[in-house]
Design a protein around this motif. Structure first.
Motif, PDB file in Angstrom:
ATOM      1  N   GLN A 172       0.848  -1.189   0.000  1.00  0.00           N
ATOM      2  CA  GLN A 172       0.000   0.000   0.000  1.00  0.00           C
ATOM      3  C   GLN A 172       0.886   1.243   0.000  1.00  0.00           C
ATOM      4  N   TYR A 173       0.485   2.237  -0.805  1.00  0.00           N
ATOM      5  CA  TYR A 173       1.171   3.528  -0.809  1.00  0.00           C
ATOM      6  C   TYR A 173       0.113   4.605  -0.678  1.00  0.00           C
ATOM      7  N   ARG A 174       0.312   5.501   0.283  1.00  0.00           N
ATOM      8  CA  ARG A 174      -0.574   6.647   0.466  1.00  0.00           C
ATOM      9  C   ARG A 174       0.273   7.905   0.540  1.00  0.00           C
ATOM     10  N   GLU A 175      -0.299   8.996   0.063  1.00  0.00           N
ATOM     11  CA  GLU A 175       0.354  10.302   0.169  1.00  0.00           C
ATOM     12  C   GLU A 175      -0.526  11.225   0.991  1.00  0.00           C
ATOM     13  N   ALA A 176       0.110  12.094   1.737  1.00  0.00           N
ATOM     14  CA  ALA A 176      -0.596  13.133   2.476  1.00  0.00           C
ATOM     15  C   ALA A 176       0.115  14.444   2.174  1.00  0.00           C
ATOM     16  N   PHE A 177      -0.567  15.311   1.436  1.00  0.00           N
ATOM     17  CA  PHE A 177      -0.003  16.591   1.028  1.00  0.00           C
ATOM     18  C   PHE A 177      -0.582  17.693   1.910  1.00  0.00           C
ATOM     19  N   TYR A 178       0.298  18.549   2.416  1.00  0.00           N
ATOM     20  CA  TYR A 178      -0.109  19.678   3.248  1.00  0.00           C
ATOM     21  C   TYR A 178       0.447  20.945   2.619  1.00  0.00           C
ATOM     22  N   SER A 179      -0.265  22.047   2.826  1.00  0.00           N
ATOM     23  CA  SER A 179       0.217  23.305   2.266  1.00  0.00           C
ATOM     24  C   SER A 179       0.035  24.433   3.275  1.00  0.00           C
ATOM     25  N   CYS A 226      10.172  21.888   9.006  1.00  0.00           N
ATOM     26  CA  CYS A 226      10.280  21.581  10.440  1.00  0.00           C
ATOM     27  C   CYS A 226       8.943  21.667  11.160  1.00  0.00           C
ATOM     28  N   ALA A 227       7.902  22.153  10.481  1.00  0.00           N
ATOM     29  CA  ALA A 227       6.571  22.220  11.091  1.00  0.00           C
ATOM     30  C   ALA A 227       5.761  20.956  10.819  1.00  0.00           C
ATOM     31  N   LEU A 228       6.088  20.235   9.757  1.00  0.00           N
ATOM     32  CA  LEU A 228       5.305  19.053   9.398  1.00  0.00           C
ATOM     33  C   LEU A 228       5.273  18.013  10.514  1.00  0.00           C
ATOM     34  N   ASN A 229       6.416  17.796  11.152  1.00  0.00           N
ATOM     35  CA  ASN A 229       6.434  16.760  12.197  1.00  0.00           C
ATOM     36  C   ASN A 229       5.822  17.238  13.507  1.00  0.00           C
ATOM     37  N   GLN A 230       5.355  18.494  13.551  1.00  0.00           N
ATOM     38  CA  GLN A 230       4.654  18.997  14.732  1.00  0.00           C
ATOM     39  C   GLN A 230       3.219  19.403  14.400  1.00  0.00           C
ATOM     40  N   ASN A 231       2.823  19.178  13.164  1.00  0.00           N
ATOM     41  CA  ASN A 231       1.484  19.520  12.703  1.00  0.00           C
ATOM     42  C   ASN A 231       0.490  18.492  13.266  1.00  0.00           C
ATOM     43  N   PRO A 232      -0.527  18.930  14.034  1.00  0.00           N
ATOM     44  CA  PRO A 232      -1.469  17.975  14.621  1.00  0.00           C
ATOM     45  C   PRO A 232      -2.226  17.142  13.580  1.00  0.00           C
ATOM     46  N   ASN A 233      -2.480  17.715  12.411  1.00  0.00           N
ATOM     47  CA  ASN A 233      -3.155  16.952  11.351  1.00  0.00           C
ATOM     48  C   ASN A 233      -2.268  15.821  10.841  1.00  0.00           C
ATOM     49  N   VAL A 234      -0.976  16.089  10.738  1.00  0.00           N
ATOM     50  CA  VAL A 234      -0.029  15.046  10.336  1.00  0.00           C
ATOM     51  C   VAL A 234       0.010  13.956  11.400  1.00  0.00           C
ATOM     52  N   ALA A 235       0.053  14.357  12.656  1.00  0.00           N
ATOM     53  CA  ALA A 235       0.098  13.387  13.756  1.00  0.00           C
ATOM     54  C   ALA A 235      -1.134  12.487  13.744  1.00  0.00           C
ATOM     55  N   GLN A 236      -2.309  13.061  13.562  1.00  0.00           N
ATOM     56  CA  GLN A 236      -3.542  12.267  13.533  1.00  0.00           C
ATOM     57  C   GLN A 236      -3.542  11.289  12.366  1.00  0.00           C
ATOM     58  N   ARG A 237      -3.135  11.771  11.221  1.00  0.00           N
ATOM     59  CA  ARG A 237      -3.085  10.896  10.027  1.00  0.00           C
ATOM     60  C   ARG A 237      -2.087   9.758  10.225  1.00  0.00           C
ATOM     61  N   MET A 238      -0.938  10.078  10.787  1.00  0.00           N
ATOM     62  CA  MET A 238       0.105   9.087  11.039  1.00  0.00           C
ATOM     63  C   MET A 238      -0.393   8.032  12.034  1.00  0.00           C
ATOM     64  N   ILE A 239      -1.024   8.457  13.102  1.00  0.00           N
ATOM     65  CA  ILE A 239      -1.520   7.522  14.107  1.00  0.00           C
ATOM     66  C   ILE A 239      -2.586   6.602  13.509  1.00  0.00           C
ATOM     67  N   ARG A 240      -3.508   7.155  12.740  1.00  0.00           N
ATOM     68  CA  ARG A 240      -4.526   6.324  12.091  1.00  0.00           C
ATOM     69  C   ARG A 240      -3.872   5.298  11.173  1.00  0.00           C
ATOM     70  N   PHE A 241      -2.877   5.721  10.407  1.00  0.00           N
ATOM     71  CA  PHE A 241      -2.195   4.821   9.486  1.00  0.00           C
ATOM     72  C   PHE A 241      -1.463   3.705  10.226  1.00  0.00           C
ATOM     73  N   LEU A 242      -0.710   4.069  11.251  1.00  0.00           N
ATOM     74  CA  LEU A 242       0.105   3.086  11.961  1.00  0.00           C
ATOM     75  C   LEU A 242      -0.718   2.078  12.758  1.00  0.00           C
ATOM     76  N   TRP A 243      -1.854   2.502  13.303  1.00  0.00           N
ATOM     77  CA  TRP A 243      -2.592   1.619  14.197  1.00  0.00           C
ATOM     78  C   TRP A 243      -3.823   0.992  13.548  1.00  0.00           C
ATOM     79  N   SER A 244      -4.060   1.285  12.287  1.00  0.00           N
ATOM     80  CA  SER A 244      -5.167   0.609  11.591  1.00  0.00           C
ATOM     81  C   SER A 244      -4.678  -0.760  11.105  1.00  0.00           C
ATOM     82  N   ALA A 245      -5.637  -1.613  10.833  1.00  0.00           N
ATOM     83  CA  ALA A 245      -5.284  -2.976  10.387  1.00  0.00           C
ATOM     84  C   ALA A 245      -4.663  -2.975   9.017  1.00  0.00           C
TER      85      ALA A 245
END
Length: 164
Positions: free
Chosen positions: A131-138, A145-164
């Motif tokens: 599976q390949y997914r992209e998440a584009f932010y603007s 240096c803001a991407l890894n502290q962006n709450p939207n990125v964090a939520q998306r990452m957590i959903r991706f990592l902990w989903s089946a």
């Protein structure tokens, strides 16, 4: 006499990398992903990875044009060309979420990494991922240096990592 168990437990892991850390994770999997003695990579989140270096750093496409860029780099850096040589070693059944951004300053980048370079991982691993997914932010929250502290990125990452 001890009875043998069911065999070795298959160890696995998920990985998250920002910037050069994203490159490190992919490089490790490219070089050693076929080694059955090592834990198996399951899911990867790459954030602002400069996979094809800083080529295309000062392109002047609009945001809409940047999102339409081809995933095949127009020129390969030496590092990217080397990564391509190791494609055959990349482990099977890996899922990847690639996060990248554009600060909307007219240069098609997050302040350091060009959109085309960040998206080059898709070309590199084409046909290798489950599976390949992209998440584009603007905008300002999409700066390197803001991407890894962006709450939207964090939520998306957590959903991706902990989903089946």
């Amino acid at each position: 006499m001890a009875t043998p168990g069911p065999g070795p437990i298959k160890r696995g892991y998920n990985a998250v990398g920002h910037s050069l850390g994203a490159n490190d994770i992919i490089n490790q999997a490219l070089k050693y992903g076929h080694d059955k003695r090592l834990p198996t990579l399951h899911k990867v989140v790459t954030i602002a990875g400069p996979f094809d270096g800083l080529t295309g750093f000062l392109n002047t496409q609009t945001e809409a044009q940047a999102r339409q860029l081809a995933i095949k780099p127009t020129r390969f850096t030496k590092h990217f060309a080397t990564m391509l040589k190791y494609r055959k070693n990349f482990p099977q059944h890996v899922k990847l979420l690639n996060v990248y951004g554009d600060t909307n300053t007219g240069y098609n980048n997050d302040g350091f990494v060009g959109v085309a370079s960040a998206r080059a991982v898709r070309y590199l691993l084409r046909g290798k991922l489950t599976q390949y997914r992209e998440a584009f932010y603007s905008g300002a929250d999409a700066a390197h240096c803001a991407l890894n502290q962006n709450p939207n990125v964090a939520q998306r990452m957590i959903r991706f990592l902990w989903s089946a």
